[in-house]
Design an enzyme around this catalytic site. Structure first.
Site, mmCIF file in Angstrom:
data_model
loop_
_atom_site.group_PDB
_atom_site.id
_atom_site.type_symbol
_atom_site.label_atom_id
_atom_site.label_comp_id
_atom_site.label_asym_id
_atom_site.label_seq_id
_atom_site.Cartn_x
_atom_site.Cartn_y
_atom_site.Cartn_z
ATOM 1 N N SER A 185 11.735 -15.612 -31.989
ATOM 2 C CA SER A 185 12.870 -16.274 -31.394
ATOM 3 C C SER A 185 13.738 -17.019 -32.411
ATOM 4 O O SER A 185 14.859 -17.418 -32.079
ATOM 5 C CB SER A 185 12.413 -17.253 -30.322
ATOM 6 O OG SER A 185 11.603 -18.245 -30.891
ATOM 7 N N SER A 239 7.257 -16.186 -33.669
ATOM 8 C CA SER A 239 8.697 -16.418 -33.761
ATOM 9 C C SER A 239 9.249 -16.834 -35.114
ATOM 10 O O SER A 239 10.448 -16.992 -35.250
ATOM 11 C CB SER A 239 9.121 -17.446 -32.711
ATOM 12 O OG SER A 239 8.977 -16.885 -31.427
ATOM 13 N N LYS A 265 16.763 -24.684 -36.575
ATOM 14 C CA LYS A 265 16.754 -23.929 -35.307
ATOM 15 C C LYS A 265 17.227 -24.875 -34.210
ATOM 16 O O LYS A 265 16.819 -26.055 -34.173
ATOM 17 C CB LYS A 265 15.321 -23.456 -35.041
ATOM 18 C CG LYS A 265 15.144 -22.574 -33.801
ATOM 19 C CD LYS A 265 13.689 -22.076 -33.722
ATOM 20 C CE LYS A 265 13.500 -21.115 -32.545
ATOM 21 N NZ LYS A 265 12.126 -20.589 -32.484
#
Lengths: 91, 458, 437
Positions: free
Chosen positions: B152, B176, B77
């Site tokens: 997210s 997330s 990420k």
């Protein structure tokens, strides 16, 4: 209690346009109305949780070790001079 | 079956048996990334570096070097700092930022032999539940590109679901990892807070951020955790607790495991079809020997309100360092959602409001945690839905921040209590994936894998 | 009108590493931004880990100031924006500091209340310059993250003499504990007085206070406080109330000036630091820290007076620094064998301005003994004689400047001729060289 967006934006060092102020005021007040839900619950005698790990006394020994080089420290800044970060003069 | 559709375990076996090379495996992933460009799962693709590493890995494999992730392509990420590789946190503020150091987890994964194929797209600053808050365009759900992949950690979930990497790292502050895992039909782990080091990962909410990952199955998830978990002297919130031998839990089955079903997670707001699917999964666990107990987590109704006071407060403080002086662009480059959360957080901490909001939320947090402490005295794990709804259409909730926040209703409780949660796929409704969440007490990830594995056949 | 003054003092600890990261804390005079790391530079993703020694030293300082040490304490974030603060917040202590409710007795007999003693981290350094015609500010983060102890007093002071005595005592305690050099001129002790005036007869605190910053030297403490008292007196006499604000001491103009009023600056939005677990002491730890505290200055002073039958003046000089005090005691112990009294030794040390680093106690004993066999002539007289010799023999100064050190012997001879008594020639030589410089 309605939020004073101008004041909060200043505290938060966020430059906002007049339009943004209006837009955010509405949205933030909606969220604040929702979170006020917590007032339904009496928490008078409840302790606060600020640490979820239940850890205590985590420290390190006083030994010095490597630092970044001056070049590395400055590598991501857009303006520097003689090894120092440079900004317009502040008073 | 193309190479990139296999699991880590299968890949490790294939590589050591010389059935294929790491270079072939990495190439297959890179090809998939190019093919799936429209999904917008990646911000940075490290083609050259990945292939170089792959060739080096192949040499090591020949020399019979044994590392748990040797030659395995993974993605990170884009809030994980990678030294020398651009890291943006999904925001225009860091559009040119090249970090001077790497996160502890990144080092651990690289030391284990993993190959980074790229940095994945995410909601800017990890603020979001849909993947639509990225300053680099939204990510699309690979099962139906008109729908959100969840956020997210949107790009991370998609990169695994679309076979662009064999695993991807993410963060879970309010859901997330678990939410996008459930929306993309992959396994997503949110470990216990502090189980995995946060050092070198852009901080969202310091007391809530949990560092986890996405994989194609539960076995791989356990393998990844065995590499990322452990005390880090650079992170004072990582306890000394020994890292479990997670593989030992994988084949234990669920005989006599007590599963708690909290009534507050199955009320009217939950899509009836999701409820049905979860009920079926639970029934299947019962046939495998698990015992069900209905429990109550009475403070669940306050969790979202509590979370959306504590999280923005910490966010507002953690984002104060972005002042353009040492790195990044100036604060006008923050997107709308970031600005909202910064202001919300500043407000609830400000003079005159601290007691009414932040202090109160910290006390409610104690109650949410107590609910779980009490429940886990009676049951081993708790099973709940991950999302009250199926993935929604892109753009459906973007004009209503509060509606977006309410989609976190089943996930924020785990972050407030610091407990681990595993999201496992349990099927499809209207051709969209549905996931189920397994929660356990602090440091019970082994039990989660144990139960999760049983659900994989559900 | 009576001055009401409270002091906020910061002492920089001389630990090896910084407060929350292992960068070297020895930043003085180093090339800019060479002692930084992700933590003290405030890079994304960095996390603080507290320095054990710094915390222990803070507790010891609190104990030396008679503070309570609460069993439980923690760090808090103090949020504000300023270019020298890389994270946009300072890790400090607000609600539950390490030390509370202490006191210190001054020479004037007054007891000052210590509100709290806590830990925090230092900021970077700002330098204002003009480059290519543009006014800029340059930032060096070497100092960012260095451990600071903050000591806050009650508003118990009402005159500058007490303030200076307090600062000197605080400095001395810090040096005795060997936790800081506490040198105002070098910036490792910083003072921010809060000053207001109360009308005679009125009780309670005045309804305003003015904070003064930028006092960088002991000699400006008295000047700056007195200036501020005068300034406030004038305003109050006009029937107005001085503005509650922060002012800066301007060394050049010798006055306090308004710093740009930052309206929202005082809303620091303190909240518990989530990245650092709290601290909980055991009884045993507290006891151990107490044992580690050396004999403190005022205790040592009174003991010296009693034990060695010294007068106040001599005892004060001897106990100013532990090096000299320990040296004296060692010398006295050795000197007993030769029948030397403490008085003889202290006289010699003080009159001859002996530097412990230059002469071992054993050797000093011998000099004291030989001095006892010689006559004493006071400094003044000796200097007069030396001046006479140098005046009558200008060649001495000339030759010395040319590097002919042997001319000193000649000067000694000349002086001895006038003195006609047996004196300590080493001391004479020293004075001659001083005069020649």
């Amino acid at each position: 209690m309605k939020i004073n967006v101008k004041h909060v934006a200043k505290l938060a060092n966020l430059p906002l346009s007049e339009n943004e102020e209006k837009k955010f005021e509405k949205q933030l007040n909606e969220v604040l109305s929702y979170v006020k839900k917590l007032n339904e619950k009496d928490v008078k005698n409840i302790k606060e949780t600020s640490q979820i790990t239940e850890l205590e006394n985590v420290t390190r020994e006083d030994n010095s070790s490597f630092s970044l080089t001056q070049e590395e420290a400055l590598s991501s800044s857009k303006k520097n001079h003689n090894g120092m970060f440079k900004i317009p003069k502040i008073f | 079956m193309s190479l990139n559709t296999i699991s880590i375990k299968q890949a490790r076996e294939g590589l050591s048996k010389k059935k294929f090379s790491s270079e072939e495996l990495v190439n297959a992933c890179l090809f998939e990334i190019k093919k799936g460009k429209s999904l917008n799962a990646f911000i940075t693709v490290c083609e050259k570096e990945a292939l170089e590493k792959a060739r080096l890995s192949d040499k090591k494999i020949k020399e019979e070097v044994d590392l748990p992730l040797l030659g395995i392509p993974i993605s990170l990420k884009d809030i994980y700092l990678t030294k020398g590789i651009k890291t943006t946190a999904g925001s225009r503020i860091l559009e040119d930022y090249i970090p001077q150091y790497s996160a502890t987890v990144v080092k651990n994964l690289e030391d284990a032999g993993a190959i980074i194929v790229g940095k994945t797209n995410c909601d800017a600053w990890a603020h979001g539940s849909s993947g639509e808050n990225s300053d680099y365009g939204h990510t699309k759900n690979p099962w139906n590109e008109e729908y959100v992949p969840g956020g997210s950690s949107s790009g991370s979930a998609v990169s695994v679901a679309a076979n662009m990497a064999l695993s991807s790292t993410g963060t879970d502050t309010g859901g997330s990892i678990r939410l996008p895992a459930s929306f993309c039909n992959v396994v997503g782990l949110k470990p216990t807070y502090g189980r995995v080091s946060r050092y070198g990962i852009v901080a969202m909410a310091s007391s809530l951020d949990s560092i986890g990952h996405f994989t194609k199955n539960v076995d791989d998830s356990a393998l990844m955790l065995s590499i990322t978990a452990g005390k880090d002297p650079n992170d004072a919130t990582t306890p000394d607790n020994k890292v479990d031998a997670y593989e030992n839990y994988l084949n234990k089955g669920v005989k006599n495991i007590k599963i708690g079903i909290p009534k507050e997670y199955f009320l009217e707001g939950l899509d009836k079809r999701i409820k049905e699917k979860i009920k079926n999964s639970i029934k299947l666990l019962e046939t495998q020997g698990a015992n069900i107990e209905y429990i109550s987590l009475p403070h669940t109704q306050y969790a979202v309100a509590c979370y959306y006071i504590i999280q923005p407060a910490e966010v507002s403080s953690n984002l104060a360092r972005y002042d353009r002086i040492r790195y990044g662009n100036d604060r006008s480059f923050f997107g709308d959602e970031a600005k909202r959360r910064i202001m919300l957080g500043t407000y609830v901490l400000s003079s005159g409001y601290y007691d009414a909001y932040y202090k109160k939320a910290m006390r409610v947090r104690t109650l949410v945690k107590k609910d779980f402490d009490n429940a886990f005295k009676k049951v081993d794990v708790i099973i709940t839905p991950v999302s009250p709804t199926l993935p929604w259409k892109i753009g459906e909730k973007t004009s209503d921040p509060l509606a977006m926040y309410l989609s976190d209703i089943y996930t924020v409780t785990a972050n407030l209590a610091g407990i681990p949660g595993l999201s496992v796929p349990i099927g499809f409704i209207d051709n969209l994936p549905v996931g189920m969440q397994i929660l356990g007490p602090h440091f019970s990830e082994g039990k989660l894998f144990q139960a999760g594995k049983a659900c994989e056949y559900a | 009108m009576k001055p009401v003054i409270g002091l906020e003092t910061h002492i920089e600890l001389k630990t090896k590493s910084k407060m929350f990261c292992p960068c070297s804390a020895d930043y003085f005079g180093k090339k800019p931004n060479t002692h930084t790391c992700p933590v003290c530079l405030g890079l994304p993703g960095a996390l603080p880990v507290p320095n054990k020694t710094a915390i222990e030293w803070c507790v010891m300082l609190g104990m030396a100031l008679n503070c309570d040490i609460p069993q439980f304490s923690k760090f808090d974030r103090k949020n504000y924006f300023y270019p020298d603060l890389p994270k946009g917040y300072q890790i400090s202590q607000y609600a539950e500091p390490f030390c509370l409710k202490g006191s210190i007795k001054l020479d004037s007999g007054k007891t000052i209340g210590i509100t709290r003693v806590h830990m925090e981290e230092d900021t970077g350094k700002l330098i204002h310059e003009s480059i290519d015609g543009q006014d800029v500010t340059l930032i060096d983060f070497n100092r960012s993250g260095v451990p600071l102890v903050e000591i806050v007093t009650q508003p118990d002071f009402d005159n500058t003499k007490d303030v200076i005595d307090y600062l000197k005592k605080l400095q001395q305690i810090a040096r005795y504990l060997d936790i800081s050099n506490a040198d105002m001129e070098k910036g490792d002790m910083r003072l921010e007085p809060n000053i207001s005036l109360q009308k005679k007869g009125k009780t309670g605190l005045p309804n305003y206070k003015v904070e003064v910053k930028n006092i960088n030297s002991f000699r400006f403490v008295e000047k700056s406080i007195n200036y501020e008292i005068d300034r406030q007196t004038k305003i109050l006499n006009e029937g107005k109330t001085p503005t509650q604000e922060t002012r800066g001491w301007d060394e050049n103009k010798q006055k306090t000036v308004t710093q740009r009023i930052k309206e929202e600056s005082s809303d620091y939005r303190y909240f518990p630091e989530p990245d650092i677990p709290p601290v909980r002491w055991t009884e045993l730890q507290i006891t151990n820290y107490k044992l580690q505290i050396p004999e403190l200055p005022d205790k040592k002073l009174h003991r010296f007076i009693k034990q060695y039958q010294l007068n106040d003046y001599d005892a004060e000089i001897l106990t100013r620094e532990t090096i000299l005090a320990d040296y004296f005691e060692e010398t006295v112990t050795l000197g007993k064998k030769y029948g030397l009294t403490p008085k003889q030794i202290v006289n010699f040390i003080i009159n001859r301005r002996v530097d412990p680093k230059n002469i071992l106690p054993a050797k000093l004993i011998r000099r004291v003994i030989s001095a006892g066999k010689t006559d004493e002539i006071n400094d003044e007289t000796l200097r007069k004689i030396i001046k006479k010799v140098l005046k009558e023999n200008p060649k001495i100064a000339e030759d010395y400047k040319k590097g002919k050190t042997s001319v000193i012997q000649f000067a000694i001879g000349q002086a001895m001729y006038i003195i006609k008594k047996k004196i300590d020639t080493e001391f004479l030589k020293k004075l001659i060289i001083e005069e020649l410089k």
